[in-house]
Design an enzyme around this catalytic site. Structure first.
Site: not given
Ligand code: 5GP
Length: 177
Positions: A43-44, A99-100, A131
């Protein structure tokens, strides 16, 4: 999250608006005659997508895909599933993923690989936030809004346990106590 948690603004709505202007300029420059398919990750990305497309004054299409990887906690699992798939055909389209946040990169990496298998004409990534401190898989971000610290980010579409998506600023969720 404890009752003492609080949100601290990292990027204001004004900073977000000028960053969206910059991203829209870059995307318009690269896509304006290509009728791209923008794929938002739910949803982000819904707030970011809504603001971004309104700055893009050329023909494009919008689709959403819903992936699951976080399971209502602040720890990623690396276990990615498609909860809601695209309805449009990706083959031979210029696809831009919206992407969020790219954190470990596992979700984005999974999606880019999934879409690449459907043979798009091109495939690029636009991320509102990055990040890099927690990256486990290398990810090429073609259009980037903000780099964020190794903190839990909420607001502007991003949630903690479905809360805070409606904050207009990009914030850090601080846990006190
Ligand atoms: P990844 O697979 O890159 O670790 O994470 C992707 C998903 O994790 C993002 O689309 C998001 O939904 C969630 N996510 C990762 N870091 C954060 C954060 O700092 N805050 C929030 N709200 N969601 C995060």
């Amino acid at each position: 999250m404890s009752a003492q948690s609080e949100v601290r603004t990292l990027y204001t709505r004004q900073e977000i608006a000028s960053t969206i202007n910059r991203l829209a300029y870059e995307i318009r420059r690269d896509y304006q005659n290509r009728h791209p398919l923008l794929v938002g990750i739910l949803k982000g990305s819904f707030v970011f997508m809504a603001d971004l497309v309104r700055m893009l004054d050329f023909p494009l299409e919008v689709e959403f895909i819903r992936l699951s990887s976080y399971h209502r906690s602040s720890q990623t699992t690396g276990n990615v599933r498609i909860v809601h798939d695209l309805s449009a055909t990706v083959k031979d389209r210029d696809v831009l993923v919206i992407e969020d946040i790219v954190d470990t990169g596992l979700t984005t990496g999974f999606l880019m690989e999934y879409l690449q298998k459907r043979k798009p004409a091109s495939l690029k990534l636009c991320a509102m936030t990055d990040k890099p401190a927690r990256r486990q898989m290398p990810i090429k971000i073609d259009y980037l809004g903000f780099t964020v610290p190794n903190k839990f980010i909420v607001g502007y579409g991003l949630d903690y346990d479905e809360k805070f998506r409606n904050l207009a600023d990009i914030c850090v969720l601080e846990v006190g106590g």
